[in-house]
Design a protein around this motif. Structure first.
Motif, mmCIF file in Angstrom:
data_model
loop_
_atom_site.group_PDB
_atom_site.id
_atom_site.type_symbol
_atom_site.label_atom_id
_atom_site.label_comp_id
_atom_site.label_asym_id
_atom_site.label_seq_id
_atom_site.Cartn_x
_atom_site.Cartn_y
_atom_site.Cartn_z
ATOM 1 N N MET A 128 0.845 -1.234 0.012
ATOM 2 C CA MET A 128 0.116 -0.008 -0.034
ATOM 3 C C MET A 128 1.144 1.323 0.053
ATOM 4 S SD MET A 128 -2.972 -1.176 2.684
ATOM 5 C CE MET A 128 -4.325 0.055 2.292
ATOM 6 N N ASN A 129 0.643 2.004 -1.233
ATOM 7 C CA ASN A 129 1.566 3.183 -1.238
ATOM 8 C C ASN A 129 0.817 4.356 -0.607
ATOM 9 O OD1 ASN A 129 3.911 1.881 -2.512
ATOM 10 N ND2 ASN A 129 2.577 1.802 -4.375
ATOM 11 N N TYR A 130 1.544 5.092 0.503
ATOM 12 C CA TYR A 130 0.701 6.120 0.951
ATOM 13 C C TYR A 130 1.636 7.203 1.479
ATOM 14 C CZ TYR A 130 1.975 4.507 5.680
ATOM 15 O OH TYR A 130 2.470 4.121 6.735
ATOM 16 N N ARG A 131 1.399 8.353 1.701
ATOM 17 C CA ARG A 131 2.225 9.429 2.329
ATOM 18 C C ARG A 131 1.182 10.233 3.367
ATOM 19 N NH1 ARG A 131 1.300 14.274 -1.092
ATOM 20 N NH2 ARG A 131 -0.034 13.614 -2.774
ATOM 21 N N ILE A 132 1.916 10.613 4.423
ATOM 22 C CA ILE A 132 0.991 11.424 5.467
ATOM 23 C C ILE A 132 1.557 12.849 5.187
ATOM 24 C CG2 ILE A 132 0.625 11.801 8.016
ATOM 25 C CD1 ILE A 132 -0.013 8.985 7.122
ATOM 26 N N VAL A 133 0.400 13.559 5.021
ATOM 27 C CA VAL A 133 0.560 14.896 4.680
ATOM 28 C C VAL A 133 -0.261 15.987 5.419
ATOM 29 C CG1 VAL A 133 0.418 16.764 2.680
ATOM 30 C CG2 VAL A 133 1.047 14.679 2.355
ATOM 31 N N GLU A 134 0.397 17.177 5.867
ATOM 32 C CA GLU A 134 -0.463 18.134 6.724
ATOM 33 C C GLU A 134 -1.104 19.147 5.691
ATOM 34 O OE1 GLU A 134 0.343 19.839 10.481
ATOM 35 O OE2 GLU A 134 2.160 18.447 10.728
#
Length: 281
Positions: A128-134
């Motif tokens: 699962m390709n993901y990123r955490i972004v504000e």
């Protein structure tokens, strides 16, 4: 894993109190999350609302008890929180297809809805390709629908929502999409449930933009939030499967929980992004 443990503790609490008044706020406390988080997670993981789950469990147990000819219908109705035998009989027949008194026939079929439990099941080892972004606040401009959901069936359907937007309007919305998430986006927000087991939410089909909206469109102001953004290659079936895995696999094993905010899907040319608003546990 703590999330799943809390959800299962909540199911235990419900099972022990099916003959009592069940306040979903109290159930959410047992699950160690907010009422919004509990309702949304339960619906996403199980496919039905928490109120509908409680209703089905009560009607399942009621049918079992009514197999005993010594048991009175009115006693079972009151036990499972129905105000009158008539109200109970109406709901019972809608669910089981027979009246409560007909259940005494030993050959009569009734429905059974077993109690649930939640488990972390990871199949296939798919990445699962993901990123955490504000992200700072942004504006969504588009067509708004008030959607009702009963047992995963939407009114109106996504097909009818899309069909009601003309090609000209789609191009118009796409032309003002100058903020991330890019392109035409689908935004679900303001999820809620009622005591009858029906869920509702607002659905926006539009664009994230900094431009002034045209009067014919609705506007949604999305606040500053922390987002988990998942990248998916493939058709709608793969997007749906990935969406389910986010809640059943990724979220329970992460250090995050749902925040009370929108869920966003952006798709174009077999490439999609799913945006989930989150917060640290």
């Amino acid at each position: 894993m703590e999330m799943l443990k809390g959800m299962n503790e909540a199911l235990n609490y419900i099972e022990e109190n099916l003959s009592n008044h069940i306040d979903v706020k109290e159930v959410a406390k047992v699950a160690l999350c907010s009422e919004y988080q509990f309702k949304r997670l339960f619906a996403l993981l199980s496919g039905i609302t928490i109120s509908e789950y409680i209703r089905r469990r009560r009607l399942t147990l009621a049918a079992l008890e009514l197999k005993d000819p010594r048991v009175k219908v009115i006693d079972v109705a009151l036990k499972y929180r129905y105000q009158s035998p008539d109200a109970f009989s109406r709901v019972f027949q809608n669910y089981h297809g027979v009246t409560p008194s007909a259940v005494r026939n030993t050959e009569q079929n009734v429905k059974a809805f077993p109690r649930m439990s939640f488990q972390l099941t990871i199949q296939g080892g798919t990445e699962m390709n993901y990123r955490i972004v504000e992200k700072d606040p942004f504006t969504v401009v588009g067509v708004k629908y008030e959607v009702e959901m009963v047992n995963e069936l939407l009114t109106p359907t996504y097909e009818s929502m899309i069909a009601a937007i003309s090609d000209t309007e789609m191009k118009e919305l796409e032309s003002i999409a100058n903020k991330e998430p890019h392109g035409i986006i689908h935004v679900s927000v303001n999820y809620s449930e009622n005591d009858e087991g029906k869920a509702s939410f607002d659905q926006y089909i539009g664009a994230a933009t900094s431009q002034e909206p045209l009067e014919k469109y609705s506007t949604l102001e999305v606040p500053a939030l922390l987002w988990a953004i998942f990248e998916i290659d493939g058709d709608w079936e793969q997007v749906e499967g990935h969406w389910q895995r986010i809640y059943s696999e990724w979220l329970p094993s992460s250090s995050y929980e749902l925040a009370e905010g929108p869920e966003i899907l952006a798709s174009k040319d077999q490439k999609s992004q799913i945006w989930i608003s989150i917060q640290e546990k």
